[in-house]
Design an enzyme around this catalytic site. Sequence first.
Site, mmCIF file in Angstrom:
data_model
loop_
_atom_site.group_PDB
_atom_site.id
_atom_site.type_symbol
_atom_site.label_atom_id
_atom_site.label_comp_id
_atom_site.label_asym_id
_atom_site.label_seq_id
_atom_site.Cartn_x
_atom_site.Cartn_y
_atom_site.Cartn_z
ATOM 1 N N LYS A 8 -27.415 48.349 71.699
ATOM 2 C CA LYS A 8 -27.553 49.571 72.503
ATOM 3 C C LYS A 8 -26.835 50.697 71.787
ATOM 4 O O LYS A 8 -25.969 50.485 70.933
ATOM 5 C CB LYS A 8 -27.004 49.383 73.922
ATOM 6 C CG LYS A 8 -25.522 49.013 74.016
ATOM 7 C CD LYS A 8 -24.586 50.210 73.966
ATOM 8 C CE LYS A 8 -23.126 49.785 74.020
ATOM 9 N NZ LYS A 8 -22.204 50.793 73.449
ATOM 10 N N ASP A 132 -19.252 46.102 78.754
ATOM 11 C CA ASP A 132 -20.650 46.523 78.659
ATOM 12 C C ASP A 132 -21.632 45.354 78.724
ATOM 13 O O ASP A 132 -22.838 45.548 78.570
ATOM 14 C CB ASP A 132 -20.897 47.350 77.396
ATOM 15 C CG ASP A 132 -20.512 46.621 76.119
ATOM 16 O OD1 ASP A 132 -20.005 45.489 76.209
ATOM 17 O OD2 ASP A 132 -20.714 47.181 75.024
#
Length: 269
Positions: A8, A132
Site C-alpha cells: 500500500k 496497519d
Amino acid sequence: MLVFPNAKINIGLNIVEKRSDGFHNIESCFYPVGWSDALEIMPAGKLSFHSDGIAIPGNASDNLCLKAYQILAADYDLPLVSIHLLKAIPIGAGLGGGSSDAAFVITVLNSQFDLKISLEKQQDYARRLGSDCAFFVVNKPVYCYEKGDRFENIDLSLTGKWIVLINPGIHISTAEAYAGVKPELSGNDLRNLLKEPISKWKSEVKNDFEAALFLKYPLLKTIKQSLYEYGADYAAMSGSGSTLYGIFEKEIDLSAYFQRYKIWQGMLK
C-alpha cells in the site's frame, strides 16, 4: 492456497499527536498497489514457516505470519499448516509488506478452513499484529486515523492511472522517522484535499515525515524531484519511507533511469 499479499501507499500523512501508550495518532489515506509477495499455506504434519526472496531479519519463529496463525489457533480448531512466503516487497520501506503478509494469513485461513469469521472480527485480529495490518483485510482505499488502524470510507479512485515506486534501499526505522517530527493538528482536512484534482495535491497533500528525512537523506528528495521532472502528477514518500512514488496519467517506463534501486511500475485499480 496461493495468494499474493500486496503493498500500500500513503497519500498524505499527518502526525497528529503522541498517545499515552507511546504510539502516535495519524491521518492518512491508504491505497493498495500491485507490488506483491507470494504466500502459500498448505495443511501439514507440523506447523512451519519458510521464506525465500528478500531476507527477513530476525528469527522465523517471530514472523508475523506465524503470529497470525497462532492468534487464530487460540480461538479456532485449526489444522497444522506450512507457510511459505516469497518476499518481494522491500522491508521497512513504508509499503506495509509485512503487515499485508500477516493479514493475508488471517483471510486465507478463514477461507481455506471455512472459519466464517466476519470481516470486522478479522480486522480486530489483524489490529493485534500491527497498526496497519487491518487495512489489508478489506484492501480498498480508506481514510485512516488513530494509530492508522481505524478506517472511514473515502470516495477516491485512481483506477487507470500509472504508478512508479522507487525504493533506494535506505532503511529508516519507525523510531528514527518519528524522532524528526513534531506532532500537530493539520490546518486542512485530508479528506477534502483528496477531493481536489490530483494536479493540486503537490502543494497541499503532505507527508509529515518528509521534511526531516529529506534533510538527513537528500537522495530521497532528489528521487521525488526526479519523478516530477519525468511528468508525475503527484509524487511523495510512502509512510515513514524510504520508498518514493509517482502517480502518472499514462503508462511510463522509468526502469532505465532508476537501475540502481528497486522499482515497481504498474496500473492502479
